[in-house]
Motif scaffolding. Structure first.
Motif, mmCIF file in Angstrom:
data_model
loop_
_atom_site.group_PDB
_atom_site.id
_atom_site.type_symbol
_atom_site.label_atom_id
_atom_site.label_comp_id
_atom_site.label_asym_id
_atom_site.label_seq_id
_atom_site.Cartn_x
_atom_site.Cartn_y
_atom_site.Cartn_z
ATOM 1 N N LYS A 183 0.753 -1.158 0.064
ATOM 2 C CA LYS A 183 0.110 0.105 0.019
ATOM 3 C C LYS A 183 0.880 1.217 0.110
ATOM 4 C CE LYS A 183 -4.210 -1.779 1.686
ATOM 5 N NZ LYS A 183 -5.201 -1.648 3.134
ATOM 6 N N ALA A 184 1.939 1.366 0.616
ATOM 7 C CA ALA A 184 2.855 2.392 0.734
ATOM 8 C C ALA A 184 3.507 2.443 -0.590
ATOM 9 C CB ALA A 184 4.110 2.046 1.996
ATOM 10 N N MET A 185 3.930 1.534 -1.092
ATOM 11 C CA MET A 185 4.480 1.412 -2.448
ATOM 12 C C MET A 185 3.358 2.104 -3.373
ATOM 13 S SD MET A 185 6.450 -2.155 -3.140
ATOM 14 C CE MET A 185 6.331 -1.980 -4.756
ATOM 15 N N ASN A 186 2.161 1.699 -3.676
ATOM 16 C CA ASN A 186 1.074 1.986 -4.268
ATOM 17 C C ASN A 186 0.866 3.551 -4.265
ATOM 18 O OD1 ASN A 186 -1.047 1.606 -6.261
ATOM 19 N ND2 ASN A 186 -2.696 1.739 -4.484
ATOM 20 N N GLN A 187 0.791 3.982 -3.126
ATOM 21 C CA GLN A 187 0.888 5.482 -2.706
ATOM 22 C C GLN A 187 1.848 6.277 -3.471
ATOM 23 O OE1 GLN A 187 -1.926 7.381 -1.594
ATOM 24 N NE2 GLN A 187 -3.064 5.544 -1.818
ATOM 25 N N GLY A 188 3.172 5.970 -3.250
ATOM 26 C CA GLY A 188 4.340 6.616 -3.658
ATOM 27 C C GLY A 188 4.130 6.679 -5.278
ATOM 28 N N LEU A 189 3.833 5.209 -6.000
ATOM 29 C CA LEU A 189 3.675 5.220 -7.433
ATOM 30 C C LEU A 189 2.709 6.163 -8.057
ATOM 31 C CD1 LEU A 189 4.287 1.471 -8.503
ATOM 32 C CD2 LEU A 189 5.479 3.753 -9.392
ATOM 33 N N LEU A 190 1.533 6.228 -7.144
ATOM 34 C CA LEU A 190 0.489 7.016 -7.437
ATOM 35 C C LEU A 190 0.793 8.456 -7.650
ATOM 36 C CD1 LEU A 190 -2.861 6.617 -7.887
ATOM 37 C CD2 LEU A 190 -3.109 7.403 -5.422
ATOM 38 N N HIS A 191 1.473 8.955 -6.852
ATOM 39 C CA HIS A 191 1.818 10.226 -6.585
ATOM 40 C C HIS A 191 2.843 10.426 -7.807
ATOM 41 C CE1 HIS A 191 4.913 13.371 -5.726
ATOM 42 N NE2 HIS A 191 3.857 14.128 -5.417
ATOM 43 N N ASP A 192 3.816 9.473 -8.046
ATOM 44 C CA ASP A 192 4.891 9.722 -9.214
ATOM 45 C C ASP A 192 4.413 9.690 -10.428
ATOM 46 O OD1 ASP A 192 6.888 10.112 -7.090
ATOM 47 O OD2 ASP A 192 7.354 8.011 -7.199
ATOM 48 N N ILE A 382 0.372 -0.661 -14.605
ATOM 49 C CA ILE A 382 1.421 -0.720 -13.263
ATOM 50 C C ILE A 382 0.570 -0.657 -12.174
ATOM 51 C CG2 ILE A 382 3.094 0.706 -12.182
ATOM 52 C CD1 ILE A 382 4.549 1.700 -14.959
ATOM 53 N N LEU A 383 -0.252 0.533 -11.984
ATOM 54 C CA LEU A 383 -1.292 0.692 -10.779
ATOM 55 C C LEU A 383 -2.087 -0.472 -10.661
ATOM 56 C CD1 LEU A 383 -1.665 4.296 -11.115
ATOM 57 C CD2 LEU A 383 -0.527 3.498 -9.340
ATOM 58 N N LEU A 384 -2.644 -1.037 -11.618
ATOM 59 C CA LEU A 384 -3.368 -2.057 -11.591
ATOM 60 C C LEU A 384 -2.907 -3.490 -10.948
ATOM 61 C CD1 LEU A 384 -5.950 -2.144 -14.568
ATOM 62 C CD2 LEU A 384 -6.656 -1.896 -12.258
ATOM 63 N N GLU A 385 -1.569 -3.456 -11.561
ATOM 64 C CA GLU A 385 -0.846 -4.975 -11.078
ATOM 65 C C GLU A 385 -0.527 -4.768 -9.638
ATOM 66 O OE1 GLU A 385 3.531 -6.821 -12.174
ATOM 67 O OE2 GLU A 385 2.699 -5.163 -13.554
ATOM 68 N N ILE A 386 -0.036 -3.628 -9.018
ATOM 69 C CA ILE A 386 0.071 -3.575 -7.600
ATOM 70 C C ILE A 386 -1.117 -3.434 -6.726
ATOM 71 C CG2 ILE A 386 0.771 -1.929 -5.908
ATOM 72 C CD1 ILE A 386 2.876 -0.696 -7.518
ATOM 73 N N GLU A 387 -2.444 -3.198 -7.375
ATOM 74 C CA GLU A 387 -3.710 -3.163 -6.796
ATOM 75 C C GLU A 387 -4.108 -4.683 -6.778
ATOM 76 O OE1 GLU A 387 -6.614 -1.141 -5.064
ATOM 77 O OE2 GLU A 387 -5.496 -0.066 -6.415
ATOM 78 N N SER A 388 -3.722 -5.572 -7.647
ATOM 79 C CA SER A 388 -4.078 -6.871 -7.874
ATOM 80 C C SER A 388 -3.181 -7.755 -6.770
ATOM 81 C CB SER A 388 -3.500 -7.636 -9.107
ATOM 82 O OG SER A 388 -3.888 -8.868 -9.199
ATOM 83 N N ASP A 389 -1.847 -7.247 -6.424
ATOM 84 C CA ASP A 389 -1.293 -7.914 -5.676
ATOM 85 C C ASP A 389 -1.577 -7.481 -4.057
ATOM 86 O OD1 ASP A 389 0.868 -8.987 -7.080
ATOM 87 O OD2 ASP A 389 2.375 -7.619 -6.854
ATOM 88 N N ILE A 390 -2.181 -6.177 -3.787
ATOM 89 C CA ILE A 390 -2.744 -6.058 -2.568
ATOM 90 C C ILE A 390 -4.023 -6.771 -2.320
ATOM 91 C CG2 ILE A 390 -3.827 -4.226 -1.315
ATOM 92 C CD1 ILE A 390 -2.028 -2.132 -2.841
#
Length: 422
Positions: A183-192, A382-390
Motif C-alpha cells: 500500500k505504501a508502494m502504491n501511494q508512492g507510485l500513485l504520486h509519481d 502498473i497501478l492495476l498490477e500493484i492493486e491486484s497484489d494488494i
C-alpha cells in the motif's frame, strides 16, 4: 474425544494487579529515556510498540513495585478501549503500566502464552463486549479478572496450543506487513505516475527540481512538457443519475444494477461489480436515471464524498454520483486513479460547505493533468498490477484470520484436541 480439563478461577492461579495511579503524574514528567510506561495505545496486534512508549524516571518507576513488569506477564486495558491484550515475551528494559492497564501474571499451571490466547478468545471478548454495551463508561474491574473462570488442559497441551496459535499469529503479522508495504508502494507510485509520469523508455521522469527542462508551467502547476492541463468535460462525457420513486414497487428489483450511497463500502476498490439495490425498466423510464456503460468512472459527491469506482458492467446511479464516460484521449483506469489522488481535495471542498456536497459547477470547471494516451495506458497497467497484489494478499490475510478464529475457538474450548493436530 475431548481433552481432560480443569476449571480454575483466574485469581487462584494468577497475580492480578491494576495501578491506582501515581499522584500528580503528568505528561510533563515524561522523559526521553528511562523505564517504559505502557498504555493501551502502545498495543498493536497483541504486541507492544516499544518505540512508541513513554518513559518515566527511575523514582516514579519504583513507586509502584507491585506492577513492575517481567517476561511472561500479560497486560490488558481496563479503561478506554477495554480488553486490548498484550504479552511480555522479551522486555527491552525496565517497564511498568499506566493507570488504564492491568497486570495478569500466571503463578502456577498456566502458560502465559496460553493465557494470552484465552484473553483474546471468543469467551472473554464476549465479556468485554457486554461491558462496552452495558455501560456509558466501560471499565474492566480487577474483580472481573479475579473471578474469571478458565478451563485448563495440561501444561504440555497449553504449550502446544499456544505454539499453534503463535504460528498463525506470525503468519498474520507477516502478511499484514506485506500488505502495508504494498500500500505504501502504491501511494508512492500513485504520486509519481500522476505528477511526473513515465518517459519514452518506460522510466519515471526525474522530478521537476532535478530536471526543470522536462516540465512546463500550467494552470495545474508544473507538468511534463508532453502533458496537457484539460477540462475533464473536454475528454469525457459527464453524467449523473436519479432515484426512482420508492413508493412504486414496480420501479424496483427489476435487474438493473443501481449504485447508491448504500454501496459506499464497495467503492475505492477500482471496480464495482454488485449493488445493494436494483431498479426496473419502468423505474428507469419514469425517472431521470440512465444506464451508464461498462468502464464509466463514478464519484460520490455527497455522503462518502470523494469515493470512486469503475463500473464493471452497465449500471445506473443515484443523483449522489457523478459519472464520466471517457473519450479516446482518456484511459478510464487512469481517471479512476486521478480521482483517488484528489480525494483529500474533494473532502476539503465539502467540509467548507454548509451542505456536505460538491455542486455541479465545480465539476464543470474541473481540470485534470492529461498525459499522452499511451503513457496513461502504461501507468494504469502498473497501478492495476500493484492493486491486484494488494487484493491477493488481503484475501490471504482474510483466510488466515478466519482459520485462526475457528481453530482458536476449537482449541481453547477443547472441541478439537490439540493431539489431533500434532
Amino acid at each position: 474425544m475431548s481433552e481432560e480439563r480443569q476449571t480454575e478461577r483466574l485469581g487462584d492461579i494468577c497475580y492480578i494487579k491494576a495501578r491506582i495511579g501515581w499522584r500528580g503524574l503528568s505528561s510533563s514528567e515524561y522523559t526521553e529515556d528511562g523505564p517504559y510506561l505502557i498504555a493501551g495505545q502502545h498495543i498493536r496486534g497483541g504486541q507492544i510498540t516499544w518505540d512508541k512508549c513513554d518513559h518515566i524516571t527511575e523514582q516514579r518507576y519504583l513507586e509502584s513495585h507491585e506492577i513492575i513488569l517481567r517476561d511472561g506477564d500479560v497486560i490488558i486495558t481496563k479503561d478506554g478501549t477495554i480488553g486490548r491484550v498484550a504479552r511480555i515475551d522479551d522486555l527491552p528494559g525496565d517497564a511498568t503500566i499506566n493507570g488504564t492497564m492491568m497486570l495478569v501474571r500466571p503463578l502456577r499451571r498456566l502458560d502465559y502464552r496460553y493465557l494470552y490466547h484465552i484473553l483474546n478468545g471468543r469467551g472473554f471478548q464476549k465479556l468485554i463486549d457486554d461491558k462496552v454495551s452495558g455501560s456509558s463508561i466501560p471499565h474492566l474491574f480487577q474483580r472481573d479478572m479475579v473471578e474469571l473462570k478458565v478451563e485448563l488442559p495440561s501444561p504440555d497441551h497449553q504449550s502446544k496450543i499456544a505454539e499453534i496459535l503463535d504460528t498463525l499469529d506470525a503468519a498474520i503479522r507477516g502478511t499484514e506487513a506485506v500488505v502495508a508495504k504494498l500500500k505504501a508502494m502504491n501511494q508512492g507510485l500513485l504520486h509519481d505516475l500522476l505528477t511526473r509520469g513515465i518517459d519514452a523508455n518506460g522510466d519515471l521522469r526525474p522530478p521537476h527540481p532535478e530536471a526543470p527542462h522536462l516540465y512546463k508551467q500550467t494552470p495545474l502547476g508544473w507538468l511534463p512538457k508532453e502533458w496537457d492541463a484539460r477540462l475533464l468535460d473536454e475528454v469525457a462525457i459527464r453524467g449523473s443519475g436519479h432515484t426512482p420513486s420508492k413508493s412504486i414497487a414496480s420501479y424496483w428489483n427489476g435487474g438493473i444494477k443501481w449504485v447508491s450511497l448504500a454501496d459506499s463500502h464497495r467503492l475505492d476498490q477500482v471496480f464495482i461489480r454488485e449493488t445493494d439495490k436494483e431498479i426496473s425498466e419502468a423505474g428507469l423510464a419514469n425517472s431521470s436515471a440512465v444506464r451508464h456503460p461498462e468502464n464509466t468512472v463514478i464519484l460520490s459527491r455527497d455522503a462518502g464524498i470523494g469515493k470512486s469506482a469503475i463500473l464493471a458492467s452497465e449500471m445506473a446511479v443515484s443523483q449522489h454520483f457523478m459519472a464520466w464516460r471517457c473519450g479516446s484521449k482518456l484511459n478510464h483506469v487512469f481517471l479512476y486513479y486521478l480521482l483517488q489522488r484528489e480525494k483529500p481535495r474533494f473532502e476539503a471542498i465539502a467540509m467548507g460547505s454548509t451542505i456536505k456536497t460538491i455542486g455541479l459547477s465545480f465539476f464543470k470547471k474541473y481540470m485534470i493533468a492529461l498525459p499522452p494516451k499511451d503513457e496513461q495506458d502504461r501507468s494504469a497497467e502498473i497501478l492495476l498490477e500493484i492493486e491486484s497484489d494488494i487484493v491477493r494478499h488481503e484475501q490471504e490475510l482474510q483466510k488466515l484470520r478466519a482459520t485462526k478464529s475457528g481453530l482458536m475457538d476449537d482449541l481453547l474450548t477443547g472441541r478439537t484436541p490439540v493431539t489431533a493436530l500434532l
